[in-house]
Design a protein around this motif. Structure first.
Motif, PDB file in Angstrom:
ATOM      1  N   LEU A  64     -13.968   7.579   3.652  1.00  0.00           N
ATOM      2  CA  LEU A  64     -15.180   6.770   3.543  1.00  0.00           C
ATOM      3  C   LEU A  64     -15.154   5.912   2.285  1.00  0.00           C
ATOM      4  O   LEU A  64     -15.654   4.777   2.294  1.00  0.00           O
ATOM      5  N   LEU A  65     -14.579   6.421   1.218  1.00  0.00           N
ATOM      6  CA  LEU A  65     -14.432   5.596   0.011  1.00  0.00           C
ATOM      7  C   LEU A  65     -13.604   4.348   0.310  1.00  0.00           C
ATOM      8  O   LEU A  65     -13.901   3.260  -0.198  1.00  0.00           O
ATOM      9  N   GLN A  66     -12.589   4.503   1.151  1.00  0.00           N
ATOM     10  CA  GLN A  66     -11.790   3.340   1.541  1.00  0.00           C
ATOM     11  C   GLN A  66     -12.639   2.294   2.244  1.00  0.00           C
ATOM     12  O   GLN A  66     -12.469   1.091   2.032  1.00  0.00           O
ATOM     13  N   GLN A  67     -13.540   2.745   3.109  1.00  0.00           N
ATOM     14  CA  GLN A  67     -14.377   1.807   3.854  1.00  0.00           C
ATOM     15  C   GLN A  67     -15.408   1.151   2.934  1.00  0.00           C
ATOM     16  O   GLN A  67     -15.707  -0.044   3.080  1.00  0.00           O
ATOM     17  N   PHE A  68     -15.947   1.897   1.988  1.00  0.00           N
ATOM     18  CA  PHE A  68     -16.974   1.353   1.100  1.00  0.00           C
ATOM     19  C   PHE A  68     -16.425   0.284   0.167  1.00  0.00           C
ATOM     20  O   PHE A  68     -17.098  -0.712  -0.115  1.00  0.00           O
ATOM     21  N   PHE A  69     -15.190   0.480  -0.315  1.00  0.00           N
ATOM     22  CA  PHE A  69     -14.678  -0.370  -1.384  1.00  0.00           C
ATOM     23  C   PHE A  69     -13.409  -1.126  -0.995  1.00  0.00           C
ATOM     24  O   PHE A  69     -12.786  -1.761  -1.851  1.00  0.00           O
ATOM     25  N   GLY A  70     -13.005  -1.079   0.266  1.00  0.00           N
ATOM     26  CA  GLY A  70     -11.914  -1.909   0.754  1.00  0.00           C
ATOM     27  C   GLY A  70     -10.544  -1.562   0.217  1.00  0.00           C
ATOM     28  O   GLY A  70      -9.720  -2.454   0.014  1.00  0.00           O
ATOM     29  N   HIS A  71     -10.276  -0.265  -0.003  1.00  0.00           N
ATOM     30  CA  HIS A  71      -8.974   0.137  -0.545  1.00  0.00           C
ATOM     31  C   HIS A  71      -7.978   0.413   0.577  1.00  0.00           C
ATOM     32  O   HIS A  71      -8.310   1.060   1.576  1.00  0.00           O
ATOM     33  N   SER A  72      -6.747  -0.047   0.386  1.00  0.00           N
ATOM     34  CA  SER A  72      -5.661   0.345   1.271  1.00  0.00           C
ATOM     35  C   SER A  72      -5.239   1.770   0.914  1.00  0.00           C
ATOM     36  O   SER A  72      -5.718   2.353  -0.073  1.00  0.00           O
ATOM     37  N   ASP A  73      -4.309   2.344   1.683  1.00  0.00           N
ATOM     38  CA  ASP A  73      -3.871   3.712   1.403  1.00  0.00           C
ATOM     39  C   ASP A  73      -3.218   3.838   0.020  1.00  0.00           C
ATOM     40  O   ASP A  73      -3.588   4.741  -0.747  1.00  0.00           O
ATOM     41  N   PRO A  74      -2.267   2.959  -0.349  1.00  0.00           N
ATOM     42  CA  PRO A  74      -1.687   3.071  -1.700  1.00  0.00           C
ATOM     43  C   PRO A  74      -2.706   2.835  -2.805  1.00  0.00           C
ATOM     44  O   PRO A  74      -2.704   3.534  -3.833  1.00  0.00           O
ATOM     45  N   THR A  75      -3.604   1.858  -2.591  1.00  0.00           N
ATOM     46  CA  THR A  75      -4.606   1.573  -3.617  1.00  0.00           C
ATOM     47  C   THR A  75      -5.592   2.722  -3.762  1.00  0.00           C
ATOM     48  O   THR A  75      -6.062   3.019  -4.870  1.00  0.00           O
ATOM     49  N   MET A  76      -5.890   3.390  -2.656  1.00  0.00           N
ATOM     50  CA  MET A  76      -6.801   4.524  -2.709  1.00  0.00           C
ATOM     51  C   MET A  76      -6.193   5.675  -3.500  1.00  0.00           C
ATOM     52  O   MET A  76      -6.883   6.339  -4.293  1.00  0.00           O
ATOM     53  N   GLU A  77      -4.894   5.897  -3.321  1.00  0.00           N
ATOM     54  CA  GLU A  77      -4.219   6.941  -4.095  1.00  0.00           C
ATOM     55  C   GLU A  77      -4.319   6.646  -5.592  1.00  0.00           C
ATOM     56  O   GLU A  77      -4.647   7.537  -6.395  1.00  0.00           O
ATOM     57  N   GLU A  78      -4.052   5.405  -5.976  1.00  0.00           N
ATOM     58  CA  GLU A  78      -4.127   5.046  -7.396  1.00  0.00           C
ATOM     59  C   GLU A  78      -5.551   5.139  -7.925  1.00  0.00           C
ATOM     60  O   GLU A  78      -5.776   5.574  -9.062  1.00  0.00           O
ATOM     61  N   ALA A  79      -6.524   4.752  -7.082  1.00  0.00           N
ATOM     62  CA  ALA A  79      -7.921   4.786  -7.526  1.00  0.00           C
ATOM     63  C   ALA A  79      -8.379   6.219  -7.792  1.00  0.00           C
ATOM     64  O   ALA A  79      -9.179   6.458  -8.702  1.00  0.00           O
ATOM     65  N   LEU A  80      -7.878   7.167  -7.007  1.00  0.00           N
ATOM     66  CA  LEU A  80      -8.242   8.570  -7.234  1.00  0.00           C
ATOM     67  C   LEU A  80      -7.748   9.053  -8.592  1.00  0.00           C
ATOM     68  O   LEU A  80      -8.398   9.887  -9.241  1.00  0.00           O
ATOM     69  N   HIS A  81      -6.603   8.522  -9.021  1.00  0.00           N
ATOM     70  CA  HIS A  81      -6.082   8.883 -10.338  1.00  0.00           C
ATOM     71  C   HIS A  81      -6.845   8.173 -11.449  1.00  0.00           C
ATOM     72  O   HIS A  81      -7.027   8.744 -12.535  1.00  0.00           O
ATOM     73  N   ASP A  82      -7.298   6.968 -11.192  1.00  0.00           N
ATOM     74  CA  ASP A  82      -7.874   6.137 -12.250  1.00  0.00           C
ATOM     75  C   ASP A  82      -9.384   6.281 -12.413  1.00  0.00           C
ATOM     76  O   ASP A  82      -9.907   6.088 -13.513  1.00  0.00           O
ATOM     77  N   ILE A  83     -10.101   6.582 -11.329  1.00  0.00           N
ATOM     78  CA  ILE A  83     -11.563   6.506 -11.353  1.00  0.00           C
ATOM     79  C   ILE A  83     -12.172   7.893 -11.180  1.00  0.00           C
ATOM     80  O   ILE A  83     -12.148   8.459 -10.073  1.00  0.00           O
TER      81      ILE A  83
END
Length: 327
Positions: A64-83
């Motif tokens: 659902l975070l991907q849908q809310f903020f438009g993250h691709s699979d690789p970007t979502m992985e990085e966002a989990l580490h960063d945010i």
């Protein structure tokens, strides 16, 4: 050894409530987590060997975070580490030794698609809204919107997505797909979402946009003659179609005459109701940032749209739902 910063211990000194945090807190309150997890649980494979799998709720929250903020699979992985906010929403503890990688995120998305869970998620959310009296289902507004797809052929296959097509709107050409929606005429909440290539005419999907319980349907002038189509006469013969006049017809109408003045007022009334169909489009395009398709093929993008419109329904109805929870 370097001393740990207070910024990573849970005792953060910064207390500003950002818009992103407020959004996640509000949407978290209205998502029917129990019902959605019950839909997914029977299809989740059991991990008998290797590392233990992540809980289904964690993966659903990440999806659902991907849908809310438009993250691709690789970007979502990085966002989990960063945010940290994302990890907090996904219920990933601060002391966790590993985070879901892009392959894990992709496999969960494929799980939803393979079992048609996007459609079930939308149906489950709408059932909750109907139970709370937020969808009346006596009238429907139909419309469609174009969603762009990459037109470049600089890829491995050397061709554009074969399931996407181009179409002309006004004086401009568009390449991509078309999302058709049927929304509740009272609340503006989406109940039906078929998709087609961009060159499909809106009228061809009119029959698929009705749930069968409505008495009246509102549509723009692009749906003129819809009541004459065979599938409409067979499946929805009792529905009253209120189609807008074309702008050219309204322009030449002599409004000094009483009958034409009344017709003009009727057109304004129909337009005020039809405007509700634009609200879900605004949410997914402006709130969720969904302006271009992310995947190849209609099936993957349709599953994503179904989940996004389910979330847009909850977002649009959140204030009334929260009031109901507090009452």
């Amino acid at each position: 050894m370097k001393q740990m910063s207070l910024a990573h211990t849970g005792f953060e000194l910064v207390t500003k409530r950002t818009r992103k945090r407020e959004f996640l807190e509000e949407i978290n309150l209205v998502i029917p987590w129990t019902e959605l997890l019950a839909l997914i649980a029977p299809h989740v494979p059991e991990g008998k060997t290797g590392r233990p799998p992540f809980p289904t709720q964690v993966m659903l929250r990440i999806h659902l975070l991907q849908q809310f903020f438009g993250h691709s699979d690789p970007t979502m992985e990085e966002a989990l580490h960063d945010i940290p906010l994302y990890r907090e929403f996904a219920h990933l503890d601060a002391g966790i030794s590993r985070l879901p990688d892009e392959s894990t995120i992709l496999r969960f998305r494929h799980l939803l698609q393979e079992h048609g869970l996007g459609q079930q998620i939308l149906a489950s959310v709408n059932a909750k809204l109907i139970d709370r009296g937020l969808m009346l289902k006596t009238g429907t507004v139909v419309d469609a919107t174009l969603i762009a797809a990459p037109s470049s052929t600089k890829n491995d296959s050397g061709e554009r997505d074969p399931e996407m097509h181009q179409t002309k709107k006004g004086n401009q050409w568009h390449f991509g797909m078309k999302a058709h929606i049927g929304v509740d005429a009272d609340s503006g909440l989406v109940h039906t979402v078929p998709t087609t290539a961009a060159n499909a005419h809106n009228i061809t999907q009119a029959h698929a946009l009705l749930h069968g319980e409505e008495e009246v349907v509102f549509a723009d002038s692009g749906y003129r003659g819809v009541h004459k189509r065979e599938e409409i006469q067979d499946q929805h013969p009792e529905v009253d179609w209120l189609i807008a006049m074309t702008p050219s017809e309204r322009k030449v109408m002599d409004k000094s005459k009483l009958v034409n003045a009344l017709r003009e007022q009727l057109e304004k009334l129909k337009a005020s109701i039809r405007a509700k169909v634009e609200h879900p489009f605004r949410v997914i395009k402006c709130q969720f940032g969904y302006r271009k398709v992310r995947y190849r093929g209609l099936a993957k993008n349709t599953n994503q749209l179904l989940v996004m419109f389910a979330m847009s329904n909850l977002w649009m109805a959140r204030k009334r739902m929260v009031q109901g929870l507090q009452a």
